[in-house]
Design a protein around this motif. Structure first.
Motif, PDB file in Angstrom:
ATOM      1  N   SER A  46     -36.864   0.462 -24.352  1.00 63.86           N
ATOM      2  CA  SER A  46     -37.079  -0.966 -24.567  1.00 63.86           C
ATOM      3  C   SER A  46     -36.306  -1.388 -25.805  1.00 63.86           C
ATOM      4  O   SER A  46     -36.375  -0.725 -26.843  1.00 63.86           O
ATOM      5  CB  SER A  46     -38.564  -1.287 -24.756  1.00 63.86           C
ATOM      6  OG  SER A  46     -38.734  -2.628 -25.174  1.00 63.86           O
ATOM      7  N   LYS A  55     -46.342  -9.577 -24.373  1.00 66.82           N
ATOM      8  CA  LYS A  55     -46.085  -8.932 -25.659  1.00 66.82           C
ATOM      9  C   LYS A  55     -46.755  -7.567 -25.787  1.00 66.82           C
ATOM     10  O   LYS A  55     -46.304  -6.738 -26.579  1.00 66.82           O
ATOM     11  CB  LYS A  55     -46.559  -9.844 -26.802  1.00 66.82           C
ATOM     12  CG  LYS A  55     -45.757 -11.131 -26.930  1.00 66.82           C
ATOM     13  CD  LYS A  55     -46.186 -11.927 -28.152  1.00 66.82           C
ATOM     14  CE  LYS A  55     -45.322 -13.175 -28.311  1.00 66.82           C
ATOM     15  NZ  LYS A  55     -45.694 -13.953 -29.524  1.00 66.82           N
ATOM     16  N   LYS A  84     -50.849 -10.157 -22.397  1.00 73.30           N
ATOM     17  CA  LYS A  84     -51.305  -8.767 -22.483  1.00 73.30           C
ATOM     18  C   LYS A  84     -51.690  -8.275 -21.097  1.00 73.30           C
ATOM     19  O   LYS A  84     -52.435  -8.934 -20.380  1.00 73.30           O
ATOM     20  CB  LYS A  84     -52.502  -8.654 -23.432  1.00 73.30           C
ATOM     21  CG  LYS A  84     -53.030  -7.237 -23.600  1.00 73.30           C
ATOM     22  CD  LYS A  84     -54.200  -7.191 -24.585  1.00 73.30           C
ATOM     23  CE  LYS A  84     -54.743  -5.778 -24.745  1.00 73.30           C
ATOM     24  NZ  LYS A  84     -55.886  -5.728 -25.705  1.00 73.30           N
ATOM     25  N   SER A  96     -35.601  -1.094 -31.926  1.00 72.65           N
ATOM     26  CA  SER A  96     -36.356  -2.027 -32.776  1.00 72.65           C
ATOM     27  C   SER A  96     -37.704  -1.466 -33.200  1.00 72.65           C
ATOM     28  O   SER A  96     -38.466  -2.140 -33.904  1.00 72.65           O
ATOM     29  CB  SER A  96     -36.568  -3.355 -32.033  1.00 72.65           C
ATOM     30  OG  SER A  96     -35.340  -3.958 -31.679  1.00 72.65           O
ATOM     31  N   THR A 123     -36.889  -4.163 -27.381  1.00 70.36           N
ATOM     32  CA  THR A 123     -37.669  -5.112 -28.182  1.00 70.36           C
ATOM     33  C   THR A 123     -38.942  -4.543 -28.791  1.00 70.36           C
ATOM     34  O   THR A 123     -39.442  -5.100 -29.772  1.00 70.36           O
ATOM     35  CB  THR A 123     -38.063  -6.331 -27.326  1.00 70.36           C
ATOM     36  OG1 THR A 123     -38.892  -5.899 -26.232  1.00 70.36           O
ATOM     37  CG2 THR A 123     -36.828  -7.035 -26.786  1.00 70.36           C
ATOM     38  N   ILE A 124     -39.506  -3.475 -28.239  1.00 67.78           N
ATOM     39  CA  ILE A 124     -40.811  -3.025 -28.729  1.00 67.78           C
ATOM     40  C   ILE A 124     -40.730  -2.593 -30.191  1.00 67.78           C
ATOM     41  O   ILE A 124     -39.770  -1.975 -30.633  1.00 67.78           O
ATOM     42  CB  ILE A 124     -41.403  -1.878 -27.878  1.00 67.78           C
ATOM     43  CG1 ILE A 124     -40.461  -0.673 -27.823  1.00 67.78           C
ATOM     44  CG2 ILE A 124     -41.782  -2.364 -26.514  1.00 67.78           C
ATOM     45  CD1 ILE A 124     -41.106   0.545 -27.188  1.00 67.78           C
ATOM     46  N   GLU A 125     -41.787  -2.941 -30.921  1.00 66.24           N
ATOM     47  CA  GLU A 125     -41.890  -2.588 -32.331  1.00 66.24           C
ATOM     48  C   GLU A 125     -42.975  -1.544 -32.579  1.00 66.24           C
ATOM     49  O   GLU A 125     -42.965  -0.874 -33.615  1.00 66.24           O
ATOM     50  CB  GLU A 125     -42.188  -3.844 -33.157  1.00 66.24           C
ATOM     51  CG  GLU A 125     -41.090  -4.899 -33.061  1.00 66.24           C
ATOM     52  CD  GLU A 125     -41.429  -6.167 -33.814  1.00 66.24           C
ATOM     53  OE1 GLU A 125     -42.530  -6.220 -34.409  1.00 66.24           O
ATOM     54  OE2 GLU A 125     -40.612  -7.097 -33.805  1.00 66.24           O
ATOM     55  N   LYS A 126     -43.898  -1.421 -31.624  1.00 66.33           N
ATOM     56  CA  LYS A 126     -44.983  -0.448 -31.757  1.00 66.33           C
ATOM     57  C   LYS A 126     -45.107   0.321 -30.447  1.00 66.33           C
ATOM     58  O   LYS A 126     -45.248  -0.277 -29.382  1.00 66.33           O
ATOM     59  CB  LYS A 126     -46.298  -1.152 -32.089  1.00 66.33           C
ATOM     60  CG  LYS A 126     -47.469  -0.207 -32.326  1.00 66.33           C
ATOM     61  CD  LYS A 126     -48.712  -0.979 -32.757  1.00 66.33           C
ATOM     62  CE  LYS A 126     -49.870  -0.041 -33.062  1.00 66.33           C
ATOM     63  NZ  LYS A 126     -51.083  -0.788 -33.502  1.00 66.33           N
ATOM     64  N   VAL A 150     -39.789 -10.009 -24.207  1.00 65.63           N
ATOM     65  CA  VAL A 150     -40.326 -10.191 -25.559  1.00 65.63           C
ATOM     66  C   VAL A 150     -41.421  -9.166 -25.869  1.00 65.63           C
ATOM     67  O   VAL A 150     -42.215  -9.357 -26.792  1.00 65.63           O
ATOM     68  CB  VAL A 150     -40.869 -11.627 -25.764  1.00 65.63           C
ATOM     69  CG1 VAL A 150     -39.753 -12.644 -25.624  1.00 65.63           C
ATOM     70  CG2 VAL A 150     -42.013 -11.934 -24.797  1.00 65.63           C
ATOM     71  N   LEU A 151     -41.446  -8.070 -25.132  1.00 63.00           N
ATOM     72  CA  LEU A 151     -42.479  -7.049 -25.327  1.00 63.00           C
ATOM     73  C   LEU A 151     -42.416  -6.481 -26.743  1.00 63.00           C
ATOM     74  O   LEU A 151     -41.347  -6.099 -27.227  1.00 63.00           O
ATOM     75  CB  LEU A 151     -42.294  -5.922 -24.309  1.00 63.00           C
ATOM     76  CG  LEU A 151     -43.422  -4.894 -24.227  1.00 63.00           C
ATOM     77  CD1 LEU A 151     -44.705  -5.535 -23.725  1.00 63.00           C
ATOM     78  CD2 LEU A 151     -43.023  -3.730 -23.322  1.00 63.00           C
ATOM     79  N   GLU A 152     -43.582  -6.420 -27.403  1.00 58.06           N
ATOM     80  CA  GLU A 152     -43.652  -5.930 -28.780  1.00 58.06           C
ATOM     81  C   GLU A 152     -44.426  -4.621 -28.912  1.00 58.06           C
ATOM     82  O   GLU A 152     -44.101  -3.798 -29.771  1.00 58.06           O
ATOM     83  CB  GLU A 152     -44.310  -6.990 -29.677  1.00 58.06           C
ATOM     84  CG  GLU A 152     -43.517  -8.284 -29.785  1.00 58.06           C
ATOM     85  CD  GLU A 152     -44.233  -9.328 -30.618  1.00 58.06           C
ATOM     86  OE1 GLU A 152     -45.389  -9.050 -31.050  1.00 58.06           O
ATOM     87  OE2 GLU A 152     -43.670 -10.410 -30.839  1.00 58.06           O
ATOM     88  N   GLU A 153     -45.453  -4.436 -28.078  1.00 57.65           N
ATOM     89  CA  GLU A 153     -46.298  -3.250 -28.199  1.00 57.65           C
ATOM     90  C   GLU A 153     -46.456  -2.586 -26.837  1.00 57.65           C
ATOM     91  O   GLU A 153     -46.780  -3.244 -25.850  1.00 57.65           O
ATOM     92  CB  GLU A 153     -47.678  -3.614 -28.757  1.00 57.65           C
ATOM     93  CG  GLU A 153     -47.625  -4.253 -30.140  1.00 57.65           C
ATOM     94  CD  GLU A 153     -49.006  -4.567 -30.688  1.00 57.65           C
ATOM     95  OE1 GLU A 153     -49.995  -3.979 -30.191  1.00 57.65           O
ATOM     96  OE2 GLU A 153     -49.100  -5.396 -31.607  1.00 57.65           O
TER      97      GLU A 153
END
Length: 326
Positions: A109, A65, A44, A136, A111-114, A89-92
């Motif tokens: 991006s 992430k 983070k 994504s 990969t981001i989900e949020k 692998v960034l998610e947020e």
């Protein structure tokens, strides 16, 4: 600011999982050590505030992430093409910009989900625009002025969106069609009162045609003026699968609104005060809901309604097809 850079370098060398750099340097420039942008352990990262951040040409954050950007000025497309591109692998992603020019206008991006984009007090220009490429993405929270254009907007996996777009006179003819199309596959939509007003303006003044929201099952809607409320019937017609409608308070501006017959099963009223006028509006809404099963009234703060009034409300509004009023 050299001591900050030294502290960050030491932290990264020790393999920390989280770094939060929130400073306001006198010269407005934040120089971070290259080690920060090549950490193998960082999960983070928070960067801020009200500064220009010098991003190295090479970024490699293989474990990151969560990325939080607080009022950072980036050169050109450095945010997406350099910083985010180095986070596989960034998610947020949280991008907040307050009272500062040159906020990011391009966010991409794979990969981001949020994603949360909050622009407050930022200056806008006649042709200000914004584009998103996040195939994504599942959750989207967006607060900004309605801009001149949104192109492209790629949200192929989006499920939920919170939209708070505000009208700005500097943008004579905002075109939010790209944004509306981009979120049209969602299942849950939260529209702020400002959004209702802005979208309604675009419909009535600029010829905006809303897309079909064929997957929308839950809508949260409210408005502070009659123009905004006029959007609700249009939205309901565009949402054939809507099951839950959350109304952010019934007020005087709903008096002339006739909603179409619909398939809503759950009606949730926020900020209910128990007035005669509200009861009238509530009856009108219920009368147009052919499949209604449940009505939930959430009282406004400091409002007390005795059991007798609740029973009378139940008697006045509930028919055999309605299960409960909570």
């Amino acid at each position: 600011m050299a001591y900050v850079s030294s502290w960050v370098s030491d932290a990264v060398e020790h393999g920390v999982l989280e770094v939060d750099v929130s400073v306001k340097p006198r010269l407005g420039m934040l120089f971070m050590p290259c080690e920060l942008f090549t950490s193998k352990t960082l999960v983070k990262l928070t960067l801020g505030t009200q500064v220009q951040c010098d991003i190295p040409s090479y970024v490699s954050l293989p474990s990151l992430k969560i990325l939080i950007i607080e009022t950072i000025f980036f050169e050109s497309k450095d945010l997406s093409d350099v910083l985010i591109a180095g986070c596989p692998v960034l998610e947020e992603l949280f991008v907040r910009h307050e009272e500062m020019e040159a906020h990011p206008y391009y966010i991409s991006s794979r990969t981001i989900e949020k994603l949360s984009v909050q622009y407050r007090g930022c200056d806008v220009y006649y042709e200000s625009g914004l584009s998103f490429d996040a195939p994504s993405l599942v959750s989207f929270d967006y607060s900004d002025h309605a801009l001149y254009e949104y192109t492209p907007v790629n949200f192929g996996s989006l499920v939920e969106a919170r939209v708070d777009i505000r009208y700005n006179r500097k943008i004579v003819k905002p075109d939010i069609s790209g944004l509306m199309i981009g979120i049209s596959n969602i299942e849950t939509l939260h529209l702020s009162p400002a959004s209702a007003d802005t979208i309604s303006r675009c419909v009535s003044r600029h010829g905006l045609l809303l897309p079909m929201f064929n997957n929308l099952v839950s809508l949260s809607f409210g408005s502070n003026n009659q123009r905004g409320w006029k959007l609700l019937p249009y939205l309901l017609k565009k949402s054939p699968k809507l099951e839950t409608l959350i109304i952010q308070s019934l007020n005087v501006h709903t008096s002339d609104i006739l909603i179409p017959l619909n398939q809503v099963k759950v009606l949730h009223i926020l900020g209910y005060q128990g007035t005669v006028q509200e009861l009238k509006h509530l009856k009108s809404f219920i009368g147009r809901m052919q499949c209604l099963e449940r009505v939930r009234l959430e009282l406004a703060e400091d409002v007390v309604v005795d059991d007798g009034k609740i029973l009378q409300l139940h008697s006045d509004t509930v028919t055999d097809r309605i299960g409960t009023i909570v």
